[in-house]
Design a protein around this motif. Structure first.
Motif, mmCIF file in Angstrom:
data_model
loop_
_atom_site.group_PDB
_atom_site.id
_atom_site.type_symbol
_atom_site.label_atom_id
_atom_site.label_comp_id
_atom_site.label_asym_id
_atom_site.label_seq_id
_atom_site.Cartn_x
_atom_site.Cartn_y
_atom_site.Cartn_z
ATOM 1 N N TYR A 2 0.807 -0.866 0.507
ATOM 2 C CA TYR A 2 0.157 -0.084 -0.141
ATOM 3 C C TYR A 2 0.977 1.101 -0.341
ATOM 4 C CZ TYR A 2 -2.887 3.590 1.662
ATOM 5 O OH TYR A 2 -3.787 5.053 2.393
ATOM 6 N N TYR A 3 0.573 1.606 -1.352
ATOM 7 C CA TYR A 3 1.796 3.302 -1.270
ATOM 8 C C TYR A 3 0.477 4.293 -2.046
ATOM 9 C CZ TYR A 3 5.245 6.846 -1.735
ATOM 10 O OH TYR A 3 6.186 7.834 -1.360
ATOM 11 N N CYS A 25 11.946 7.241 -0.855
ATOM 12 C CA CYS A 25 11.611 6.014 0.515
ATOM 13 C C CYS A 25 13.017 5.414 0.645
ATOM 14 C CB CYS A 25 10.759 4.956 -1.047
ATOM 15 S SG CYS A 25 9.287 5.546 -1.688
ATOM 16 N N GLN A 30 11.308 0.517 5.016
ATOM 17 C CA GLN A 30 9.489 0.691 4.244
ATOM 18 C C GLN A 30 8.937 -0.532 5.346
ATOM 19 O OE1 GLN A 30 9.593 0.634 -0.422
ATOM 20 N NE2 GLN A 30 11.818 0.259 0.129
ATOM 21 N N MET A 34 6.262 4.817 4.781
ATOM 22 C CA MET A 34 5.833 4.972 3.681
ATOM 23 C C MET A 34 7.363 5.884 2.637
ATOM 24 S SD MET A 34 2.873 3.828 2.208
ATOM 25 C CE MET A 34 1.416 3.124 3.545
ATOM 26 N N CYS A 35 7.258 7.226 2.917
ATOM 27 C CA CYS A 35 8.495 7.379 2.673
ATOM 28 C C CYS A 35 8.564 9.006 3.890
ATOM 29 C CB CYS A 35 8.233 8.503 1.052
ATOM 30 S SG CYS A 35 6.657 9.560 1.604
ATOM 31 N N CYS A 58 -2.597 7.207 7.497
ATOM 32 C CA CYS A 58 -1.410 7.535 7.845
ATOM 33 C C CYS A 58 -1.135 8.588 8.377
ATOM 34 C CB CYS A 58 -0.072 8.106 6.621
ATOM 35 S SG CYS A 58 -0.278 6.849 5.432
ATOM 36 N N ARG A 94 6.802 9.669 6.741
ATOM 37 C CA ARG A 94 4.786 9.523 6.570
ATOM 38 C C ARG A 94 4.666 8.078 6.709
ATOM 39 N NH1 ARG A 94 3.227 11.293 1.290
ATOM 40 N NH2 ARG A 94 2.656 12.469 2.199
ATOM 41 N N LYS A 96 3.644 4.850 8.106
ATOM 42 C CA LYS A 96 2.516 3.441 7.397
ATOM 43 C C LYS A 96 1.375 3.101 8.337
ATOM 44 C CE LYS A 96 3.537 -0.200 4.832
ATOM 45 N NZ LYS A 96 4.137 -1.166 4.251
ATOM 46 N N ASP A 164 -1.701 -3.990 4.817
ATOM 47 C CA ASP A 164 -1.157 -4.346 2.848
ATOM 48 C C ASP A 164 -2.253 -6.062 2.151
ATOM 49 O OD1 ASP A 164 0.532 -2.340 2.406
ATOM 50 O OD2 ASP A 164 2.018 -3.726 3.290
#
Length: 273
Positions: A2-3, A25, A30, A34-35, A58, A94, A96, A164
């Protein structure tokens, strides 16, 4: 994986002219984030520019380098228009869905739809070093090292991974199915989701469907009808209505904007560090 798609550049031409937005990323992080993202103004903003933030489930750690402010925040249900003025130099992590509870032992609903100071949650580690440099790569490295320390003491990640699973299987999903999968009755499931994610099961499913169809819209040459089916919407009309509700424009118009300004693809536009 999931992104979620945050696409302020596509939703506002004024944003594109005045602001630069990047996502980075981090390969070994991960499972939890997310990033790391970065927004800067190209020049001082005399008039407000709006950053359109889609709900994504998020929670972000927001860092303002001009004011030295550091807060946790997240939006659960509605698209938010965040006004940006003056000189903008913002960075964020961000996390998850589910990661904030796993890493900080803080219930999601105490942070989601709230603004909570970093120091109110983080009692063990000092992150002020991020303000002592103006080099973006040094700032990112400080955040990466901090996260690696935090992750070494993290709790069970099963609720992070569960998102996910839901994202990859959006069709025929309902709250009752989730309860059966996890072994909770309705009220228990509600409490568990508020603790780990800060949102209800129904809201999480709606968010995942939204971002599933956004990804399919940008990344695959398939019909709107097929996107609707693959994203778990009842029909094409329902899918179109939901996209317009969150972004303000129709999927076809959004896709046209993306073709003109293809600034957002996970594999090429984002940097993997």
């Amino acid at each position: 994986m999931y992104y979620p798609r945050q696409i302020p550049q596509l939703l506002d031409e004024t944003y594109r002219k005045n602001l630069t937005y990047h996502e980075y990323c981090i390969g070994d992080l991960q499972d939890y984030i997310m990033c790391i993202w970065h927004i800067t103004s190209k020049q001082r903003l005399v008039n407000p520019v709006f950053n359109t933030v889609l709900p994504d489930g998020c929670i972000d750690l927001l860092i303002d380098f001009d004011t030295h402010m550091m807060v946790f925040t997240g939006f659960s249900k509605h698209t938010e228009m965040v006004s940006l003025e003056g000189s903008i130099n913002l960075m964020g992590i961000r996390f998850k869905p589910g990661a904030v509870y796993s890493l900080f032992h803080v219930k999601g609903d105490t942070v989601m739809d709230h603004t909570v100071a970093f120091s109110d949650i983080e009692k063990q580690y000092d992150l002020s070093a991020v303000f002592h440099t103006t080099d973006i790569w040094e700032q990112i490295e400080i955040l990466k090292n901090y996260l690696r320390i935090r992750i070494s003491n993290a709790d069970d990640t099963s609720f992070i991974r569960f998102v996910d699973d839901l994202y990859y299987n959006p069709t025929n999903q309902c709250v009752r199915d989730i309860g059966k999968t996890l072994g909770y009755e309705s009220r228990q499931l509600q409490r568990v989701f508020l603790k780990h994610y800060g949102i209800s099961p129904k809201v999480l499913l709606n968010i995942l469907r939204l971002h599933k169809c956004m990804t399919l819209l940008f990344d695959k040459s398939i019909s709107l009808q097929d996107i609707a089916v693959e994203s778990g919407f009842y029909d094409q009309a329902h899918f179109i209505k939901e996209i317009k509700r969150y972004t303000g424009i129709l999927p076809t118009a959004l896709l046209e904007k993306y073709k003109i300004c293809p600034i957002y693809t996970i594999h090429s536009a984002n940097t993997i560090l």
